[in-house]
Motif scaffolding. Structure first.
Motif, PDB file in Angstrom:
ATOM      1  N   LEU A  14      32.233  31.666  46.183  1.00 51.44           N
ATOM      2  CA  LEU A  14      33.525  32.263  46.650  1.00 51.44           C
ATOM      3  C   LEU A  14      34.068  33.110  45.240  1.00 51.44           C
ATOM      4  CD1 LEU A  14      35.518  29.123  48.009  1.00 51.44           C
ATOM      5  CD2 LEU A  14      34.850  31.274  49.145  1.00 51.44           C
ATOM      6  N   TRP A  15      33.592  32.752  43.936  1.00 50.70           N
ATOM      7  CA  TRP A  15      34.155  33.457  42.798  1.00 50.70           C
ATOM      8  C   TRP A  15      33.398  34.940  42.859  1.00 50.70           C
ATOM      9  CZ3 TRP A  15      31.677  33.618  37.322  1.00 50.70           C
ATOM     10  CH2 TRP A  15      32.367  34.479  36.840  1.00 50.70           C
ATOM     11  N   GLY A  16      31.960  34.683  43.235  1.00 47.95           N
ATOM     12  CA  GLY A  16      31.364  36.049  43.489  1.00 47.95           C
ATOM     13  C   GLY A  16      31.684  36.826  44.543  1.00 47.95           C
ATOM     14  N   ILE A  17      32.180  36.471  45.516  1.00 54.06           N
ATOM     15  CA  ILE A  17      32.896  37.429  46.689  1.00 54.06           C
ATOM     16  C   ILE A  17      33.989  38.043  46.209  1.00 54.06           C
ATOM     17  CG2 ILE A  17      33.905  37.299  48.899  1.00 54.06           C
ATOM     18  CD1 ILE A  17      32.084  34.960  49.605  1.00 54.06           C
ATOM     19  N   ALA A  18      34.872  37.208  45.485  1.00 57.07           N
ATOM     20  CA  ALA A  18      36.183  37.689  45.041  1.00 57.07           C
ATOM     21  C   ALA A  18      35.887  38.655  44.056  1.00 57.07           C
ATOM     22  CB  ALA A  18      36.933  36.630  44.243  1.00 57.07           C
ATOM     23  N   MET A  19      35.027  38.440  43.036  1.00 57.79           N
ATOM     24  CA  MET A  19      34.392  39.330  41.976  1.00 57.79           C
ATOM     25  C   MET A  19      33.890  40.488  42.551  1.00 57.79           C
ATOM     26  SD  MET A  19      32.620  38.951  38.278  1.00 57.79           S
ATOM     27  CE  MET A  19      31.275  38.036  38.710  1.00 57.79           C
ATOM     28  N   PHE A  20      32.912  40.572  43.133  1.00 60.45           N
ATOM     29  CA  PHE A  20      32.360  41.885  43.906  1.00 60.45           C
ATOM     30  C   PHE A  20      33.078  42.520  44.800  1.00 60.45           C
ATOM     31  CE2 PHE A  20      28.527  39.655  42.008  1.00 60.45           C
ATOM     32  CZ  PHE A  20      28.276  40.723  41.010  1.00 60.45           C
ATOM     33  N   ARG A  30      37.298  49.287  43.504  1.00 60.10           N
ATOM     34  CA  ARG A  30      37.932  49.539  42.287  1.00 60.10           C
ATOM     35  C   ARG A  30      38.207  50.813  42.255  1.00 60.10           C
ATOM     36  NH1 ARG A  30      32.536  49.826  41.871  1.00 60.10           N
ATOM     37  NH2 ARG A  30      31.734  51.214  40.443  1.00 60.10           N
ATOM     38  N   ARG A  31      39.210  51.394  41.588  1.00 57.61           N
ATOM     39  CA  ARG A  31      39.451  52.693  41.292  1.00 57.61           C
ATOM     40  C   ARG A  31      39.030  53.162  40.007  1.00 57.61           C
ATOM     41  NH1 ARG A  31      44.438  50.596  43.024  1.00 57.61           N
ATOM     42  NH2 ARG A  31      44.717  51.300  45.152  1.00 57.61           N
ATOM     43  N   GLU A  32      38.484  52.494  39.164  1.00 56.02           N
ATOM     44  CA  GLU A  32      37.874  52.850  37.797  1.00 56.02           C
ATOM     45  C   GLU A  32      36.435  52.625  37.969  1.00 56.02           C
ATOM     46  OE1 GLU A  32      39.380  53.619  34.519  1.00 56.02           O
ATOM     47  OE2 GLU A  32      37.155  54.184  34.576  1.00 56.02           O
ATOM     48  N   LYS A  33      35.868  53.878  37.984  1.00 53.39           N
ATOM     49  CA  LYS A  33      34.403  53.866  38.334  1.00 53.39           C
ATOM     50  C   LYS A  33      33.457  53.134  37.327  1.00 53.39           C
ATOM     51  CE  LYS A  33      33.866  56.198  42.007  1.00 53.39           C
ATOM     52  NZ  LYS A  33      33.711  54.897  42.953  1.00 53.39           N
ATOM     53  N   PHE A  67      39.721  36.124  34.231  1.00 55.54           N
ATOM     54  CA  PHE A  67      38.986  36.925  35.161  1.00 55.54           C
ATOM     55  C   PHE A  67      40.078  37.384  36.150  1.00 55.54           C
ATOM     56  CE2 PHE A  67      37.434  37.844  39.395  1.00 55.54           C
ATOM     57  CZ  PHE A  67      36.692  38.973  39.106  1.00 55.54           C
ATOM     58  N   TYR A  68      40.717  36.731  36.805  1.00 51.87           N
ATOM     59  CA  TYR A  68      41.699  37.036  37.737  1.00 51.87           C
ATOM     60  C   TYR A  68      42.833  37.822  37.271  1.00 51.87           C
ATOM     61  CZ  TYR A  68      39.235  34.504  41.656  1.00 51.87           C
ATOM     62  OH  TYR A  68      38.529  34.141  42.412  1.00 51.87           O
ATOM     63  N   TYR A  69      42.933  37.778  35.996  1.00 55.32           N
ATOM     64  CA  TYR A  69      44.195  38.525  35.344  1.00 55.32           C
ATOM     65  C   TYR A  69      43.365  39.987  34.830  1.00 55.32           C
ATOM     66  CZ  TYR A  69      47.256  40.274  31.572  1.00 55.32           C
ATOM     67  OH  TYR A  69      47.948  40.857  30.990  1.00 55.32           O
ATOM     68  N   SER A  70      42.435  39.937  34.086  1.00 53.61           N
ATOM     69  CA  SER A  70      41.779  41.158  33.281  1.00 53.61           C
ATOM     70  C   SER A  70      41.006  41.870  34.288  1.00 53.61           C
ATOM     71  CB  SER A  70      40.977  40.822  32.127  1.00 53.61           C
ATOM     72  OG  SER A  70      39.923  40.157  32.228  1.00 53.61           O
ATOM     73  N   GLY A  71      40.316  41.156  35.312  1.00 49.54           N
ATOM     74  CA  GLY A  71      39.516  41.906  36.244  1.00 49.54           C
ATOM     75  C   GLY A  71      40.302  42.867  37.191  1.00 49.54           C
ATOM     76  N   GLN A  72      41.554  42.669  37.541  1.00 52.29           N
ATOM     77  CA  GLN A  72      42.429  43.656  38.221  1.00 52.29           C
ATOM     78  C   GLN A  72      42.572  44.688  37.390  1.00 52.29           C
ATOM     79  OE1 GLN A  72      45.659  42.045  40.767  1.00 52.29           O
ATOM     80  NE2 GLN A  72      45.404  40.098  39.363  1.00 52.29           N
ATOM     81  N   VAL A 123      41.012  46.026  34.517  1.00 52.09           N
ATOM     82  CA  VAL A 123      39.947  46.896  34.140  1.00 52.09           C
ATOM     83  C   VAL A 123      39.343  47.548  35.237  1.00 52.09           C
ATOM     84  CG1 VAL A 123      39.411  45.707  32.070  1.00 52.09           C
ATOM     85  CG2 VAL A 123      38.227  45.197  34.142  1.00 52.09           C
ATOM     86  N   LEU A 124      39.500  47.088  36.403  1.00 56.59           N
ATOM     87  CA  LEU A 124      39.067  47.742  37.555  1.00 56.59           C
ATOM     88  C   LEU A 124      40.236  48.581  38.297  1.00 56.59           C
ATOM     89  CD1 LEU A 124      37.201  44.671  39.006  1.00 56.59           C
ATOM     90  CD2 LEU A 124      36.221  46.598  38.007  1.00 56.59           C
ATOM     91  N   LYS A 125      41.446  48.494  37.720  1.00 54.98           N
ATOM     92  CA  LYS A 125      42.553  49.162  38.366  1.00 54.98           C
ATOM     93  C   LYS A 125      42.662  49.018  39.842  1.00 54.98           C
ATOM     94  CE  LYS A 125      43.506  51.922  34.624  1.00 54.98           C
ATOM     95  NZ  LYS A 125      42.804  50.977  33.700  1.00 54.98           N
ATOM     96  N   VAL A 126      42.586  47.720  40.305  1.00 55.63           N
ATOM     97  CA  VAL A 126      43.036  47.372  41.602  1.00 55.63           C
ATOM     98  C   VAL A 126      43.801  46.040  41.499  1.00 55.63           C
ATOM     99  CG1 VAL A 126      40.692  46.408  41.744  1.00 55.63           C
ATOM    100  CG2 VAL A 126      41.982  47.017  43.990  1.00 55.63           C
ATOM    101  N   SER A 127      44.656  46.080  42.436  1.00 52.76           N
ATOM    102  CA  SER A 127      45.508  44.658  42.599  1.00 52.76           C
ATOM    103  C   SER A 127      44.966  43.619  43.481  1.00 52.76           C
ATOM    104  CB  SER A 127      47.033  45.042  42.937  1.00 52.76           C
ATOM    105  OG  SER A 127      47.752  44.049  43.244  1.00 52.76           O
ATOM    106  N   MET A 128      44.795  42.425  43.419  1.00 53.56           N
ATOM    107  CA  MET A 128      44.469  41.469  44.529  1.00 53.56           C
ATOM    108  C   MET A 128      45.219  41.659  45.716  1.00 53.56           C
ATOM    109  SD  MET A 128      42.239  38.961  43.203  1.00 53.56           S
ATOM    110  CE  MET A 128      42.870  37.462  43.872  1.00 53.56           C
ATOM    111  N   ALA A 129      46.489  41.939  45.684  1.00 54.48           N
ATOM    112  CA  ALA A 129      47.382  42.124  46.709  1.00 54.48           C
ATOM    113  C   ALA A 129      47.166  43.366  47.601  1.00 54.48           C
ATOM    114  CB  ALA A 129      48.776  42.518  46.224  1.00 54.48           C
TER     115      ALA A 129
END
Lengths: 221, 488
Positions: B145-151, B157-160, B78-83, B85-91
């Motif tokens: 915590l996972w929920g907060i990170a995901m949502f 996100r940049r990808e609508k 999730f922490y890899y592909s989530g960024q 497919v949403l086109k946004v970096s954790m950083a």
């Protein structure tokens, strides 16, 4: 067709939640109204038996033994009358199990004795040649936590109306006053056992795990 | 608008979860192999005294595999592909980065405490819901915590449009949250009894048949939302990425997603067939289990057809092999399950080794294969190095595939043998076998299963070693690979 939903994560999540919650509402809620009524004559577990049930859980007897006799001839021949819902009214949690590496135990109290359980737990192959069950020798030295079992009885009495007597009530003092009754029950079990250390421990006011566990197993009938 | 330059994704949390996936995978399979061997050779029960019996180790095995290995894998991916497919970096968000790291560390500490308490026998004795209430609270915190990170990531996100994988991660989050909360409702006895006894002990809010119903509504669907839904999320991301092919059908993915969401939850009561649960619920569980074949096979077929015209990749790229085999085992498992849920079959199969057999062709064949393939795909991109050895991957693949086949075939035979022996009667209607006869007859199958365990474990060690060498000493990459993972 559904693209609009995929662009609205909030609505999407609400949609997913409603769809997955649906089955639970239909399937689970109706049963709650009635299924926990005890069958006539069912008595709640004594404090010693509750302590035994907690040991049954602690050592995960449930990993290999079921407590659910299904309504088939082969099972009723082997284990006795098939299980009824009302027999489990005081079982929190239920202990049906999901795998029979060993036999079912729902009515084991009908056909096994204190003495048999003692030998079986000390060295399973001594009574069942070929058994693959581990020995549970540590139960003969570990002490059962009867105080926590008492707390459990108080809890189910006060929160879930389990019918216990008036002497089961909250507080350390009430426990100290009740303790002799538990020891009295333990003595009756120990009287049928042969292990010297267990007998001595019970005489000194302690309850080895094996005594409580046997009390519980004898209650299963 | 942002520029077209590739985003610099931040993999620090994904890497942390990758390490625990490997660690807990090894531990879970090691204990699994030991307890498999204990059934064939009971002397192995006494290696660690009280703490080494089959009964004490079995919940440890299941919990480490489910909550240690699989969830780590879910979060690593999730922490890899989530960024991506949403086109946004954790950083880009200090807050989300902080939550992600807190998520990991709270999880890691919680997992260690969980392992210790299970070894000590502190348990509610409900399958896959063994933890006592203080640990349950920690687990809820980790989940939140996972929920907060995901949502949070979804929020910036940049990808609508949410990619298919994200649907499944969201479903995993919501499903487990609902199931876990309801099933673990309990009253701590220490407080209710005015300070008497152990503070860790609690009693279930539900009793008897109700408790069983809630437990198997949880138990079955924890499998759904832990072992199926997030793994489908993975294959929807990693198979198209690795093969360079687009997902075969968007409509089929829609149909199978909503179908799975709706149907799965009904099927839980097939665990309590022939019990004291009311008949209509048992029938619902049985019928819906069969219906469940449709959405399950829908996803699997969608994945297999994604490879249409590109089957040659199967011979060239071991990662594709892992994923295609995973889909195939998913199909096997989701056909076998409904068969076992038919009442007459269940009468024989329930309580026997056919059930662990079914669980393991699903977990070893589908879940573990998919997670390993995902980590292999991520490694060159996270660590900027090519995969250390293709040959080792090939060898691992065949070793583990053989192991899974040995595992499920031996357990099928063992389970059906046992089920038939339990019910066998002679011409006068008397039982033909005593219980112990039905135990000793299983020795050869238990031995084969233990051997399969050893083989699978060796395969996993090869995977771990390959990953370790990839992270530390493989050839460095100058730029990120587009699809096929480079390997030596």
């Amino acid at each position: 067709m559904f693209h609009w939903l995929e662009k609205n994560p909030f609505l999407f999540s609400v949609g997913v939640f409603l769809v997955i919650a649906f089955a639970g509402i239909i399937e689970i809620l109706p049963n709650f109204a009635e299924a926990s009524r005890p069958v006539v004559g069912l008595k709640p577990y004594s404090v010693l038996e509750l302590a035994g049930k907690n040991i049954y859980m602690k050592d995960q007897c449930i990993a290999c033994h079921s407590q659910l006799i299904r309504p088939f001839k082969a099972e009723t021949d082997r284990y006795g009358q098939y299980s009824l819902s009302g027999e489990y009214a005081y079982d929190r949690p239920f202990l049906w199990g999901s795998k029979r590496t060993g036999p079912d135990l729902h009515r084991v109290g009908n056909y096994r004795t204190t003495d048999w359980h003692e030998n079986h737990m000390w060295e399973p192959t001594s009574v069942v040649p070929g058994s693959i069950m581990p020995a549970y020798k540590h139960m003969f030295t570990n002490k059962a936590d009867i105080e926590t079992a008492y707390a459990e009885a108080v809890t189910v009495k006060n929160v879930f109306n389990t019918p216990y007597g008036d002497d089961i009530k909250p507080g350390k003092d009430a426990w100290e006053a009740y303790k002799p009754k538990v020891l009295e029950e333990a003595k009756k079990i120990a009287a049928d056992m042969k292990n010297k250390d267990v007998k001595d421990a019970v005489a000194n006011g302690e309850v080895p795990e094996i005594v409580a566990l046997i009390a519980y197993l004898n209650k299963l009938k | 608008m942002q520029s077209n330059a590739a985003l610099e994704y931040d993999y620090s949390v994904a890497k942390l979860f990758t390490y625990t996936t490997i660690l807990f995978g090894f531990l879970g399979m090691l204990i699994g192999t030991l307890i498999a061997a204990q059934l064939a050779f009971p002397e192995l029960n006494y290696l660690l005294g009280e703490y080494g019996t089959f009964s004490r180790l079995r919940p440890l095995h299941t919990n480490i595999v489910i909550y240690g290995f699989t969830l780590s894998g879910v979060w690593a991916t999730f922490y890899y592909s989530g960024q991506r497919v949403l086109k946004v970096s954790m950083a880009e968000s200090k807050f989300i980065m902080f939550i992600g790291k807190l998520h990991f560390w709270l999880y890691f500490v919680g997992a260690l405490i969980a392992v210790i308490t299970l070894l000590l026998g502190i348990t509610q004795a409900k399958e896959y819901a063994q933890f006592e209430w203080p640990i349950d609270i920690v687990i809820v915190l980790i989940w939140v915590l996972w929920g907060i990170a995901m949502f949070g990531l979804i929020g910036i996100r940049r990808e609508k449009a949410l990619y298919i994988s994200m649907w499944y991660y969201i479903a995993c989050f919501l499903g487990i949250a609902m199931l876990y909360l309801f099933n673990n409702m309990s009253v701590p006895t220490y407080f209710a009894a005015g300070g008497v006894g152990s503070i860790l002990h609690s009693v279930s809010m539900y009793s008897g048949t109700n408790d069983a119903l809630v437990q198997w509504w949880f138990g079955h669907n924890a499998v759904a939302f832990g072992f199926t839904v997030p793994i489908v999320a993975m294959i929807y991301y990693f198979l198209p990425k690795e093969s360079g092919q687009a997902v075969y059908s968007y409509k089929l993915s829609l149909l199978s997603f909503w179908g799975l969401m709706f149907v799965y939850l009904w099927a839980g009561s097939h665990h309590v067939l022939w019990s004291t649960v009311p008949d209509w619920m048992q029938t619902m569980g049985s019928v819906f289990s069969v219906v469940l074949i449709l959405p399950s096979w829908g996803s699997a077929i969608n994945m297999l057809l994604t490879m249409k015209g590109e089957w040659n990749q199967l011979t060239e790229n071991p990662l594709i092999k892992f994923m295609v085999l995973a889909s195939t085992f998913y199909m096997l498992s989701t056909l076998e399950g409904p068969i076992q849920a038919i009442k007459s079959v269940n009468a024989i199969a329930h309580f026997t080794d056919w059930i662990p057999g079914h669980v393991h062709d699903g977990v070893l064949g589908w879940v573990v294969f998919m997670i390993m393939a995902a980590l292999f795909h991520m490694a060159p991109r996270m660590f900027k190095r090519e995969i250390y050895s293709k040959k080792m991957m090939e060898a691992q693949f065949w070793l583990q595939t053989t192991a899974v086949v040995l595992y499920f075939t031996s357990m099928w035979i063992a389970g059906i043998t046992q089920g038939m022996m339990w019910r066998a009667v002679d011409e006068y209607g008397n039982l033909m076998y005593s219980f112990i006869d039905t135990v000793t007859v299983l020795h050869p199958y238990y031995t084969i299963r233990a051997l399969a365990g050893v083989m699978y474990l060796i395969g996993f060690v090869m995977f771990a070693y390959n990953m370790y060498k990839t992270m530390t000493s493989s050839r460095e990459l100058s730029e990120e690979p587009q699809f096929r993972s480079p390997m030596a």
